[in-house]
Design an enzyme around this catalytic site. Structure first.
Site, PDB file in Angstrom:
ATOM      1  N   GLU A  34      13.934  -3.983  -3.995  1.00 37.37           N
ATOM      2  CA  GLU A  34      12.884  -2.991  -3.700  1.00 37.37           C
ATOM      3  C   GLU A  34      12.532  -2.261  -4.972  1.00 37.37           C
ATOM      4  OE1 GLU A  34      10.810  -2.088  -0.954  1.00 37.37           O
ATOM      5  OE2 GLU A  34       9.984  -1.044  -2.691  1.00 37.37           O
ATOM      6  N   LEU A 183      -8.382   6.555  13.104  1.00 36.71           N
ATOM      7  CA  LEU A 183      -8.354   7.431  14.284  1.00 36.71           C
ATOM      8  C   LEU A 183      -7.117   8.321  14.287  1.00 36.71           C
ATOM      9  CD1 LEU A 183      -9.709   5.129  17.131  1.00 36.71           C
ATOM     10  CD2 LEU A 183     -10.915   6.942  15.903  1.00 36.71           C
ATOM     11  N   LEU A 317       1.820  -5.023  11.823  1.00 27.63           N
ATOM     12  CA  LEU A 317       2.572  -4.025  12.580  1.00 27.63           C
ATOM     13  C   LEU A 317       4.038  -4.093  12.188  1.00 27.63           C
ATOM     14  CD1 LEU A 317       1.016  -4.637  16.106  1.00 27.63           C
ATOM     15  CD2 LEU A 317       0.715  -2.592  14.684  1.00 27.63           C
ATOM     16  N   HIS A 442       9.620   8.367  40.859  1.00 26.92           N
ATOM     17  CA  HIS A 442       8.562   9.324  41.152  1.00 26.92           C
ATOM     18  C   HIS A 442       9.022  10.730  40.794  1.00 26.92           C
ATOM     19  CE1 HIS A 442       5.204  11.243  43.130  1.00 26.92           C
ATOM     20  NE2 HIS A 442       6.063  12.048  43.739  1.00 26.92           N
TER      21      HIS A 442
HETATM   22  P1  FAD Z   1       5.982  -3.056   3.854  1.00 27.68           P
HETATM   23  O1  FAD Z   1       6.454  -2.044   4.802  1.00 27.68           O
HETATM   24  O2  FAD Z   1       4.653  -2.885   3.237  1.00 27.68           O
HETATM   25  O3  FAD Z   1       7.094  -3.141   2.721  1.00 27.68           O
HETATM   26  C1  FAD Z   1       6.952  -3.939   1.603  1.00 27.68           C
HETATM   27  C2  FAD Z   1       7.846  -3.396   0.494  1.00 27.68           C
HETATM   28  O4  FAD Z   1       7.924  -4.374  -0.527  1.00 27.68           O
HETATM   29  C3  FAD Z   1       7.326  -2.133  -0.180  1.00 27.68           C
HETATM   30  O5  FAD Z   1       8.305  -1.118  -0.139  1.00 27.68           O
HETATM   31  C4  FAD Z   1       7.034  -2.546  -1.619  1.00 27.68           C
HETATM   32  O6  FAD Z   1       7.343  -1.543  -2.559  1.00 27.68           O
HETATM   33  C5  FAD Z   1       8.001  -3.712  -1.779  1.00 27.68           C
HETATM   34  N1  FAD Z   1       7.577  -4.660  -2.809  1.00 27.68           N
HETATM   35  C6  FAD Z   1       6.380  -5.257  -2.957  1.00 27.68           C
HETATM   36  N2  FAD Z   1       6.404  -6.121  -4.000  1.00 27.68           N
HETATM   37  C7  FAD Z   1       7.656  -6.054  -4.500  1.00 27.68           C
HETATM   38  C8  FAD Z   1       8.307  -6.703  -5.562  1.00 27.68           C
HETATM   39  N3  FAD Z   1       7.688  -7.627  -6.313  1.00 27.68           N
HETATM   40  N4  FAD Z   1       9.595  -6.389  -5.812  1.00 27.68           N
HETATM   41  C9  FAD Z   1      10.246  -5.470  -5.065  1.00 27.68           C
HETATM   42  N5  FAD Z   1       9.685  -4.826  -4.046  1.00 27.68           N
HETATM   43  C10 FAD Z   1       8.409  -5.119  -3.764  1.00 27.68           C
HETATM   44  N6  FAD Z   1       2.763  -0.127  12.094  1.00 27.68           N
HETATM   45  C11 FAD Z   1       3.291   0.066  13.326  1.00 27.68           C
HETATM   46  O7  FAD Z   1       3.816  -0.877  13.920  1.00 27.68           O
HETATM   47  N7  FAD Z   1       3.258   1.302  13.923  1.00 27.68           N
HETATM   48  C12 FAD Z   1       2.676   2.360  13.329  1.00 27.68           C
HETATM   49  O8  FAD Z   1       2.664   3.456  13.892  1.00 27.68           O
HETATM   50  C13 FAD Z   1       2.109   2.190  12.039  1.00 27.68           C
HETATM   51  N8  FAD Z   1       1.527   3.220  11.412  1.00 27.68           N
HETATM   52  C14 FAD Z   1       1.037   3.039  10.160  1.00 27.68           C
HETATM   53  C15 FAD Z   1       0.434   4.118   9.525  1.00 27.68           C
HETATM   54  C16 FAD Z   1      -0.076   3.977   8.262  1.00 27.68           C
HETATM   55  C17 FAD Z   1      -0.700   5.162   7.585  1.00 27.68           C
HETATM   56  C18 FAD Z   1       0.032   2.719   7.584  1.00 27.68           C
HETATM   57  C19 FAD Z   1      -0.488   2.554   6.192  1.00 27.68           C
HETATM   58  C20 FAD Z   1       0.611   1.640   8.213  1.00 27.68           C
HETATM   59  C21 FAD Z   1       1.111   1.782   9.510  1.00 27.68           C
HETATM   60  N9  FAD Z   1       1.686   0.715  10.188  1.00 27.68           N
HETATM   61  C22 FAD Z   1       2.190   0.897  11.447  1.00 27.68           C
HETATM   62  C23 FAD Z   1       1.796  -0.633   9.584  1.00 27.68           C
HETATM   63  C24 FAD Z   1       3.199  -0.849   9.032  1.00 27.68           C
HETATM   64  O9  FAD Z   1       3.491   0.138   8.091  1.00 27.68           O
HETATM   65  C25 FAD Z   1       3.311  -2.242   8.420  1.00 27.68           C
HETATM   66  O10 FAD Z   1       2.917  -3.208   9.361  1.00 27.68           O
HETATM   67  C26 FAD Z   1       4.731  -2.532   7.986  1.00 27.68           C
HETATM   68  O11 FAD Z   1       5.186  -1.585   7.064  1.00 27.68           O
HETATM   69  C27 FAD Z   1       4.839  -3.939   7.377  1.00 27.68           C
HETATM   70  O12 FAD Z   1       6.155  -4.165   6.997  1.00 27.68           O
HETATM   71  P2  FAD Z   1       6.527  -5.169   5.836  1.00 27.68           P
HETATM   72  O13 FAD Z   1       8.012  -5.214   5.817  1.00 27.68           O
HETATM   73  O14 FAD Z   1       5.792  -6.433   5.993  1.00 27.68           O
HETATM   74  O15 FAD Z   1       5.984  -4.524   4.469  1.00 27.68           O
END
Ligand code: FAD
Length: 463
Positions: A34, A183, A317, A442
């Site tokens: 990370e 939203l 998500l 209920h």
């Molecule tokens: P991410 O959570 O994006 O994590 C990827 C990580 O990889 C990051 O920390 C990044 O720094 C790291 N990284 C990238 N490249 C490298 C590299 N080369 N070397 C080391 N580290 C690296 N989803 C929901 O289900 N419910 C919600 O309520 C919701 N609310 C949201 C609200 C907001 C404002 C946003 C922006 C998103 C929201 N989401 C929500 C979506 C959700 O955050 C993502 O779907 C989810 O985080 C995806 O997970 P992931 O593990 O694929 O990637």
């Protein structure tokens, strides 16, 4: 000599960290790379968790200022302490990211701090050290999609990241994009006192969700004071001394007009993030939208390299990423990991909440599936009345012949929690009759779900 691993996961979001924990549980020697200073990815640091902290705090404020009087709870002089609200959000985030650190220690997952780069199949470079590994899982997530003509400075023209950090309630917040993030964050600042205008390219909100939910959402959020400009596109944003001037045109073309804003939130979607990973060097294929191409077992075209979460196809998500993280870890450990994409709920955490699982009516119509629909309004639910929260309805779609549940769509109080029952129903292949014949306590909001299931057979009891 740097360590070698069975698995190196790149990215510690909900996909990556859950994958690393599950792999370690299954006996694989696992590391997670990370580059951010804290674990947890977009979701815990700048996404799901901070947005839900602010949604909760702002809803509490809204209740104290406007809603509790209806319950006979009179509060004079409700005041906002935004700095305290933001500090609490920070504490919530901190507790969550520290929680992932604890889980890594508990499960003996090594955190490799820094940016990871795949230098060859089975080799990941972090901070100049090359680690060897039997398998690599790419879980690098996504970032905000930019818009030509709208330059983000995260102060006046912000993405969700900047919108979570504002230190002042904007007079007029213009949100570009009527999807989930627009939203939710629009609701936060509306409740805290901003005038909010949402500009959306399409003729509806929350694209992809059932159209009836979108219509109802537009009506209810409109009643709350949000303004909507549908079928409109923003073509330019100019910053000046007193704010931002947006140029807005009809989506189909036509005369442009200007809209002034104090803050503009750009929320037109997210795109996969794979920068600096070295994918071109090792030859990992991306699709036309920049997503890592995977097969049904999350394998890329390069042996030993897998990908999950926001950087591959499918709903962006956190819980979808988590399910994929578990599935790929189980596959790597020789088990049969699998994700049922038909049973992944989607929730918008506004108030009322909006939640969906399975097929929408539009999808069923397009597929020519014969279906029946059962609908029940919260106005006829005793608990919703007791809560003074009667906006919205539950809709259940079931196969016309077999009665199997095909989809469920809820707008109303706690819709995001209520939808879990219908996700379970779809996962178990339940019929609407199964849901209708299940005893629901209920008085609960869940009774509206049972009644919608009864309504699918034309025998709702309370309407
Ligand atoms: P991410 O959570 O994006 O994590 C990827 C990580 O990889 C990051 O920390 C990044 O720094 C790291 N990284 C990238 N490249 C490298 C590299 N080369 N070397 C080391 N580290 C690296 N989803 C929901 O289900 N419910 C919600 O309520 C919701 N609310 C949201 C609200 C907001 C404002 C946003 C922006 C998103 C929201 N989401 C929500 C979506 C959700 O955050 C993502 O779907 C989810 O985080 C995806 O997970 P992931 O593990 O694929 O990637």
């Amino acid at each position: 000599m740097p360590d070698s691993f069975d698995l190196i996961v790149i990215g510690s979001g909900p996909g990556g960290y859950v994958c690393a924990i599950r792999a370690a549980q299954l006996g694989l020697k696992t590391a997670c790379v990370e580059k951010r200073a804290t674990l947890g990815g977009t979701c815990l640091n700048i996404g799901c968790i901070p947005s839900k902290a602010l949604l909760q705090s702002s809803e509490n404020f809204e209740e104290a200022a406007h809603k509790l009087a209806d319950h006979g709870v009179m509060i004079d002089g409700v005041k906002l302490d935004l700095a305290k609200m933001q500090a609490r959000k920070g504490e919530v985030v901190n507790a969550n990211v520290k929680g992932v650190e604890f889980l890594f220690r508990k499960n003996k997952v090594t955190w490799l701090k820094g940016a990871g780069k795949i230098t060859a199949p089975g080799q990941v470079e972090v901070n100049g050290e090359t680690y060897s590994t039997k398998a690599i899982v790419i879980a690098t997530g996504s970032d905000s999609t930019p818009l030509r003509g709208v330059e983000v400075d995260e102060k006046r023209v912000v993405t969700s990241t900047g919108a979570l950090e504002l230190d002042k309630v904007p007079g007029h917040l213009v949100v570009i994009g009527g999807g989930v993030i627009g939203l939710e964050l629009g609701s936060v600042w509306k409740r805290l006192g901003a005038q909010v205008t949402v500009i959306e390219y399409l003729d509806r909100l929350v694209p992809g969700m059932d159209a009836e939910l979108a219509k109802q959402a537009e009506r209810l959020f409109g009643k709350q004071g949000m303004k909507f400009r549908l079928k409109s596109k923003v073509t330019a944003a100019k910053q000046n001394a007193d704010g931002v001037t947006l140029t807005v045109e009809p989506a189909a073309g036509g005369a442009a007009e200007e809209i002034k804003a104090d803050v503009v939130l750009l929320a037109i979607g997210r795109r996969p993030y794979t920068e600096g990973l070295g994918l071109d060097t090792v030859g990992v294929a991306l699709d036309e939208r920049g997503r890592v191409v995977t097969d049904a077992h999350f394998a890329t075209n390069v042996p030993g390299i897998y990908a999950i979460g926001d950087c591959i196809a499918g709903a962006m998500l956190a819980h979808k990423a988590e399910e994929e993280g578990v599935a790929v870890a189980e596959i790597l450990a020789g088990q049969a990991g699998h994700v049922n994409y038909g049973a992944i709920p989607g929730v918008v955490y506004t108030w009322p909440e909006i939640a969906s699982v399975g097929a929408t009516e539009e999808e069923l119509k397009a597929q020519g599936v014969a279906y029946k629909s059962g609908k029940f309004p919260f106005t006829a639910n005793g608990r919703a009345r007791a809560m003074n929260d009667t906006d919205g309805f539950v809709k259940i779609l079931a196969d016309a012949k077999t009665d199997k549940v095909l989809g469920a769509h809820i707008i109303g109080p706690d819709a995001g929690t209520l939808i879990a029952e219908m996700a379970l129903a779809i996962e178990f292949g339940a019929s609407a009759e199964d849901v209708a014949r299940t005893s629901h306590a209920h008085p609960t909001l869940n009774e509206a779900v049972k009644e919608a299931a009864l309504a699918a057979d034309g025998r709702a009891l309370h309407i």
